[in-house]
Scaffold this active site. Structure first.
Site, mmCIF file in Angstrom:
data_model
loop_
_atom_site.group_PDB
_atom_site.id
_atom_site.type_symbol
_atom_site.label_atom_id
_atom_site.label_comp_id
_atom_site.label_asym_id
_atom_site.label_seq_id
_atom_site.Cartn_x
_atom_site.Cartn_y
_atom_site.Cartn_z
ATOM 1 C CG ASN A 185 -0.666 -0.070 2.506
ATOM 2 O OD1 ASN A 185 -0.198 -1.099 2.991
ATOM 3 N ND2 ASN A 185 -0.847 1.015 3.241
ATOM 4 C CG ASP A 186 -0.242 4.358 2.607
ATOM 5 O OD1 ASP A 186 -1.183 3.835 1.997
ATOM 6 O OD2 ASP A 186 -0.375 4.906 3.719
ATOM 7 N NE ARG A 219 -3.364 6.884 10.123
ATOM 8 C CZ ARG A 219 -4.425 6.987 10.912
ATOM 9 N NH1 ARG A 219 -4.272 7.007 12.230
ATOM 10 N NH2 ARG A 219 -5.644 7.059 10.411
ATOM 11 C CD GLU A 228 -5.105 7.126 6.746
ATOM 12 O OE1 GLU A 228 -4.777 6.377 7.692
ATOM 13 O OE2 GLU A 228 -5.516 6.708 5.647
ATOM 14 C CD1 TRP A 236 -7.411 3.053 2.163
ATOM 15 C CD2 TRP A 236 -6.992 0.906 2.592
ATOM 16 N NE1 TRP A 236 -6.116 2.964 2.601
ATOM 17 C CE2 TRP A 236 -5.832 1.665 2.884
ATOM 18 C CE3 TRP A 236 -6.965 -0.476 2.789
ATOM 19 C CZ2 TRP A 236 -4.649 1.069 3.357
ATOM 20 C CZ3 TRP A 236 -5.787 -1.066 3.259
ATOM 21 C CH2 TRP A 236 -4.656 -0.296 3.542
#
Length: 494
Positions: free
Chosen positions: A37-38, A166, A222, A305
């Site tokens: 993912n990211d 985060r 995020e 997601w």
């Protein structure tokens, strides 16, 4: 006894090489094996681009976050390096979450990431605790700082959450200091971006709340990124749980760009304009790097997601990154173009001018393929009568196709993959409202084996989407309700 990182490196070395290159995207980054993912740590270091990514080598589902690692000199041909980080300390045993990278004065590379642990409350409830930690290395191997974590809940302003704290993005300021922005959830339950500074990259102090959501665009913000571009300050972030606002923002986890001015006294962003970053289905958690030639280049996780069941179940890898994109700010908007390095792999040019498309599908000799760069300019053949709809079908055979359509009456461009071969009832279409100043619409479509990215009117808007149609489906056809005049230039990407 082998360490957690050694086990991950051994596993990926054995299993990654089992995946044939033709079963991967041709020029988009995919995990060596397992889950991705990211994007993390997108940086220029020792003469090449480094990209790290959220990574679970052991299976194609999210779990136990490591950092995968690739490098490239041209942003298109990527070499896999061994996993860089593993969850092997008490403070990050739940996972090494997203972060970024910078070069230290001594020439070493600094990685800063979100370290996740658990804590048990008085009532027995267990919850995550998110802190920021660092590691230092030579571009391949990294050692975690003995005084980690370097930012904790004690460094969050009053009312800020230590559960949702985060995704640090670091950069070196012109004043010689290091800065980073971190996503956080304030007491109102939405999102905010915190700004920190450091003289050495290891000892950090709180500077300001750079930007506040105040429940306008989704909830938690995020993966923030912050930079100056073309005389403006740009904040990129990925809000969770957004509510639809016309065709600008859709419900779910989305993308947000805020453009404005920086108040030098309060260290806050004075907002002037806002927009989605990508109007397609699959794009999230974008991160940028400043290239050696000064370009600001962005890459994102080309996945959603809410659509994780849209996958090829037998594949040993899952998810991919977007094509790297050059950014600019024009007239208060963020513009994106494919990196110019793509031009070097364009081959076999096919070109048509003034093709009239109408009610029956048109297929043109030489216009087909699943790894292509195709530029279209469409306009009404007769400006008085206009046309009702223009359609491009691609990744097409007798059974499957994906469709890009445009209706000039309402100026809506739509991507639709419901007939692309998915066995899951996930989100299959997205639309965006195109800002047209003339009768002409310009489209640039980049197809790789498992994706399409559509750049609208020289990058004023972009729509990204993954597809899993069998590779043999490589047809492309054009159709219109009414008469459309079309210019087309198509290249194979080799």
């Amino acid at each position: 006894m082998k360490s957690i990182l050694d086990k991950a490196r051994e596993y990926e070395a054995v299993n990654g090489r089992k995946i044939p290159s033709e079963k991967r995207p041709a020029f988009h980054i995919s995990p060596y094996v397992g889950w991705m993912n990211d994007p993390n740590g997108f940086s220029w270091y020792k003469g090449q681009y480094h990209l790290f990514y959220q990574y679970n080598p052991y299976k194609t589902q999210w779990d136990s976050m490591h950092w995968g690692h690739v490098v490239s000199k041209d942003l298109l041909h990527w070499e896999y390096l061994p996993a860089a980080l593993a969850p092997d300390e008490e403070y990050d045993k739940i996972g090494c979450f997203s972060g970024s990278a910078a070069e230290l004065p001594d020439g070493q590379q600094l990685l800063i990431y979100t370290s996740v642990d658990h804590e048990t409350l008085e009532d027995g409830t267990v919850r995550d605790i998110q802190t920021q930690s660092v590691a230092v290395g030579d571009g391949t191997d990294y050692k975690k700082y003995e005084k980690n974590p370097v930012l904790t809940g004690q460094d969050v302003p009053e009312g800020g959450s230590k559960v949702d704290f985060r995704d640090p993005k670091i950069w070196k300021g012109k004043d010689g200091l290091f800065y980073c922005v971190v996503g956080n959830r304030p007491s109102d339950g939405s999102g905010q971006i915190l700004l920190y500074s450091s003289e050495d990259g290891f000892q950090w102090k709180f500077v300001s709340i750079l930007a506040e959501n105040k429940n306008r665009y989704g909830k938690m913000w995020e993966c923030p990124d912050f930079f100056k571009l073309d005389g403006k300050y740009v904040l990129l972030t990925s809000p969770q749980d957004m509510l639809a606002e016309g065709m600008e923002y859709y419900s779910g986890n989305g993308t947000l760009c805020i453009i404005g001015e920086m108040d030098p006294d309060t260290h806050t962003l004075k907002e002037e304009n806002h927009q989605s970053v990508d109007y397609g289905i699959d794009f999230y958690a974008m991160q940028t790097v400043e290239a050696p030639d000064g370009r600001r280049i962005m890459i994102g996780w080309m996945q959603n997601w809410d659509t994780l069941s849209h996958r090829c179940e037998e594949s040993k890898w899952f998810a991919q990154m977007s094509l790297p994109r050059e950014l600019s700010v024009k007239n208060g908007r963020l513009y994106q173009k494919p990196v110019r390095e793509l031009d070097a792999i364009r081959k076999n040019k096919t070109e048509y001018r003034n093709v009239v498309v109408k009610d029956k599908p048109v297929m043109l000799k030489g216009v087909q393929g699943r790894t292509i760069d195709m530029e279209l300019a469409i306009s009404p053949e007769d400006k008085e009568t206009g046309y009702g709809k223009f359609i491009v079908c691609f990744a097409q055979n007798e059974k499957f196709h994906t469709e890009l359509s445009f209706c000039p009456e309402d100026s809506v461009l739509k991507l639709d993959r419901k007939l692309s071969g998915s066995r899951r009832a996930v989100v299959h279409e997205k639309s965006c409202l195109v800002n047209r100043k003339t009768d002409e619409l310009k489209l640039r479509m980049i197809l790789d084996r498992y994706s399409v990215e559509v750049f609208v009117n020289d990058g004023e808007q972009v729509m990204s989407m993954v597809i899993f149609t069998e590779q043999e489906a490589d047809g492309i056809s054009f159709q219109a309700n009414g008469k459309v005049k079309m210019d087309i230039t198509k290249y194979d990407l080799v």
